[in-house]
Design a protein around this motif. Structure first.
Motif, PDB file in Angstrom:
ATOM      1  N   GLU A  16      44.160  56.718  75.425  1.00 41.01           N
ATOM      2  CA  GLU A  16      44.817  57.793  74.677  1.00 41.01           C
ATOM      3  C   GLU A  16      46.270  57.959  75.116  1.00 41.01           C
ATOM      4  OE1 GLU A  16      42.205  61.056  75.442  1.00 41.01           O
ATOM      5  OE2 GLU A  16      40.878  60.577  73.740  1.00 41.01           O
ATOM      6  N   ARG A  17      46.512  57.786  76.401  1.00 44.22           N
ATOM      7  CA  ARG A  17      47.883  57.890  76.910  1.00 44.22           C
ATOM      8  C   ARG A  17      48.749  56.758  76.362  1.00 44.22           C
ATOM      9  NH1 ARG A  17      46.495  58.572  81.639  1.00 44.22           N
ATOM     10  NH2 ARG A  17      46.633  56.447  82.469  1.00 44.22           N
ATOM     11  N   ARG A  36      49.725  57.586  72.865  1.00 41.17           N
ATOM     12  CA  ARG A  36      50.793  58.602  72.837  1.00 41.17           C
ATOM     13  C   ARG A  36      52.145  57.993  73.174  1.00 41.17           C
ATOM     14  NH1 ARG A  36      46.891  61.738  75.615  1.00 41.17           N
ATOM     15  NH2 ARG A  36      48.019  61.436  77.577  1.00 41.17           N
ATOM     16  N   VAL A  37      52.157  57.042  74.088  1.00 34.35           N
ATOM     17  CA  VAL A  37      53.410  56.390  74.476  1.00 34.35           C
ATOM     18  C   VAL A  37      53.978  55.582  73.318  1.00 34.35           C
ATOM     19  CG1 VAL A  37      54.385  54.576  75.947  1.00 34.35           C
ATOM     20  CG2 VAL A  37      52.917  56.334  76.945  1.00 34.35           C
ATOM     21  N   LEU A  56      53.356  56.008  69.992  1.00 39.21           N
ATOM     22  CA  LEU A  56      53.542  56.718  68.730  1.00 39.21           C
ATOM     23  C   LEU A  56      54.995  57.054  68.390  1.00 39.21           C
ATOM     24  CD1 LEU A  56      50.443  59.085  68.540  1.00 39.21           C
ATOM     25  CD2 LEU A  56      51.045  57.224  66.979  1.00 39.21           C
ATOM     26  N   ARG A  96      41.951  61.703  65.145  1.00 40.40           N
ATOM     27  CA  ARG A  96      42.624  61.289  66.377  1.00 40.40           C
ATOM     28  C   ARG A  96      43.883  60.506  66.040  1.00 40.40           C
ATOM     29  NH1 ARG A  96      38.187  59.359  70.842  1.00 40.40           N
ATOM     30  NH2 ARG A  96      36.773  61.155  70.679  1.00 40.40           N
ATOM     31  N   PRO A  97      44.997  60.831  66.678  1.00 43.97           N
ATOM     32  CA  PRO A  97      46.244  60.113  66.394  1.00 43.97           C
ATOM     33  C   PRO A  97      46.114  58.629  66.734  1.00 43.97           C
ATOM     34  CG  PRO A  97      46.673  62.141  67.607  1.00 43.97           C
ATOM     35  CD  PRO A  97      45.192  61.933  67.632  1.00 43.97           C
ATOM     36  N   THR A 151      48.230  54.547  66.108  1.00 42.56           N
ATOM     37  CA  THR A 151      49.326  53.744  65.583  1.00 42.56           C
ATOM     38  C   THR A 151      48.886  53.094  64.278  1.00 42.56           C
ATOM     39  OG1 THR A 151      48.571  51.794  66.787  1.00 42.56           O
ATOM     40  CG2 THR A 151      50.166  53.230  67.907  1.00 42.56           C
ATOM     41  N   THR A 184      52.245  61.612  61.801  1.00 42.49           N
ATOM     42  CA  THR A 184      51.473  60.649  62.585  1.00 42.49           C
ATOM     43  C   THR A 184      50.148  60.378  61.885  1.00 42.49           C
ATOM     44  OG1 THR A 184      52.429  61.419  64.668  1.00 42.49           O
ATOM     45  CG2 THR A 184      50.344  60.230  64.807  1.00 42.49           C
TER      46      THR A 184
END
Length: 435
Positions: free
Chosen positions: A196-197, A200-201, A203, A239-240, A242, A414
């Protein structure tokens, strides 16, 4: 010296059995000639009967194929020898396990394949396979990863131990294998948090990229009310993700659709951010023409159009598998049309032809309004061939086609992957995807 005709008789069905028995009787003396036959581009003998004979010969056959793998200079020769080597069966399992430490990568790779083709008997070699997850040769490491996945959930605890304790060089492929075998439930909290991290990096710099699936299904809604669309469709746990991850999930689910259960592949959808004024919902669950989903998609698009003014649903077969489109406006279905080659396509037709359909028919020299029962066979065939690929063009005409978006497509927000009502009820198939 082995008679050449005897070896070539392995390629003649009514002589194969007798030739095989005679070659097995020759034992080690036949091995070199059989391996040489595998490297002959002009040979009419398939590798399978040669492999069968060498398996029956035993250790001498294994050793001959191993020497052939080491010395083969041409890729085609290495390929044919590799096929024969990896199909020697459970009787060669101990020899395969010993060959995992061979200095030549091709030997290690084919030994791994050999263990995989031993089926359940190959479980005894799992402990020997695990260190090769960190093999310096990436083809060997990838083959080990695939072979461990083939072994099934039995290996999950062993892979989890590698994730927790190392060695470090094995951990990356252990994670991929775990994701493929068990999905998120098989991963530790630390691994899930790390994934998940990483998302986030990535996105903030993520840019749109087009779909690449073989079978493409989507719903298109004007505007950027992603949260409202998610709610109206009954989607949960967004869930976000890419674009690469969203598209990869859609592609993988599409390939699984119908493999085990009638609705497999309907568990998840990828809901894009706003793209040039439209929000797209991608996934097999959005199919406007399949018998399992067509009526529900019709209802959903009708309801979406009542709120957002318009809602479209499309199917486009990327391998020439046909097209379908559904257009709803202000709570009313304006048009539904399918051309997939299925016998009941015409039963799904609703409404009058779209202006784009009429214009395309005029370009083809056909009547803009038509009754299939009154069309000549030639005219009907020409239209069907054209309509077979038309969904992409119609989507582009109205707004945005997910097949044509790129990094230059205006984007706001997103994307998310969310569970459909079917996914909530039945769970999600495990898989490893690119982020």
């Amino acid at each position: 010296m082995v008679d050449t005709d005897l070896v070539r008789d392995l390629g003649v069905p009514d002589r194969r059995e007798a030739a095989a028995d005679a070659l097995v009787a020759l034992g080690a003396d036949a091995v070199e000639r059989l391996v040489r036959e595998l490297t002959d581009e002009e040979s009419g003998v398939d590798w399978r009967p040669i492999s069968d004979v060498l398996e029956r010969i035993g250790d001498a056959g294994f050793d001959g194929l191993l020497r052939g793998l080491v010395s083969a200079s041409a890729e085609s020769s290495r390929k044919h020898i590799g096929f024969a080597f990896s199909h020697l069966g459970p009787s060669a399992l101990d020899r395969y396990t010993a060959a995992l430490s061979h200095p030549v990568p091709a030997v290690r790779r084919e030994a791994v394949r050999g263990i995989q083709y031993c089926g359940e008997a190959g479980r005894t070699a799992v402990a020997a396979l695990l260190p090769l997850l960190g093999d310096r040769d990436q083809e060997v490491a990838r083959q080990v990863q695939d072979t461990l996945i083939f072994q099934g959930p039995y290996v999950i605890p062993k892979l989890q131990r590698i994730r927790e304790q190392g060695p470090g060089r094995q951990r990356a492929r252990a994670l991929t294998a775990l994701a493929e075998l068990g999905g998120e439930p098989a991963l530790s909290r630390a691994d899930v948090a790390a994934i998940e991290r990483l998302i986030r990096v990535k996105l903030p710099d993520d840019r749109p990229e087009g779909m690449w699936a073989c079978w493409n299904h989507w719903i298109a809604v004007p505007g950027g009310d992603q949260a409202g669309i998610v709610q109206m469709l009954g989607l949960v746990d967004p869930r976000p993700v890419t674009f690469a991850l969203g598209n990869d999930i859609v592609d993988a689910d599409g390939h699984g659709c119908g493999q085990d259960e009638p609705h497999d592949g309907y568990e998840r959808v990828f809901v894009t951010p706003e793209l040039d004024g439209w929000t797209l919902v991608l996934g097999a669950w959005c199919d406007p023409c399949g018998k399992e989903r067509s009526e529900d998609v019709l209802r959903l698009c009708t309801e979406l159009s009542a709120r957002y003014g318009r809602a479209h649903a499309y199917y486009y077969g990327g391998q020439g598998d046909g097209s379908a489109w559904l257009v709803a406006e202000q709570g009313t279905v304006i048009r539904r049309y399918c051309e997939t080659g299925e016998g009941e396509d015409e039963l799904l037709t609703l409404g009058e032809p779209l202006p784009y359909e009429r214009a395309r028919r005029v370009e083809l020299g056909l009547r803009p309004d038509w009754d299939p029962a009154e069309e000549s066979q030639d005219d009907e065939e020409e239209w069907r061939w054209t309509a077979h690929d038309l969904a992409r063009d119609i989507a582009r005409f109205f707004g945005v086609s997910p097949l044509d978006i790129s990094a230059d497509t205006p984007s706001r927000g997103t994307g998310v992957v969310a569970l459909t009502p079917y996914g909530v009820a039945h769970g999600v198939t495990a898989g490893a995807y690119r982020i």
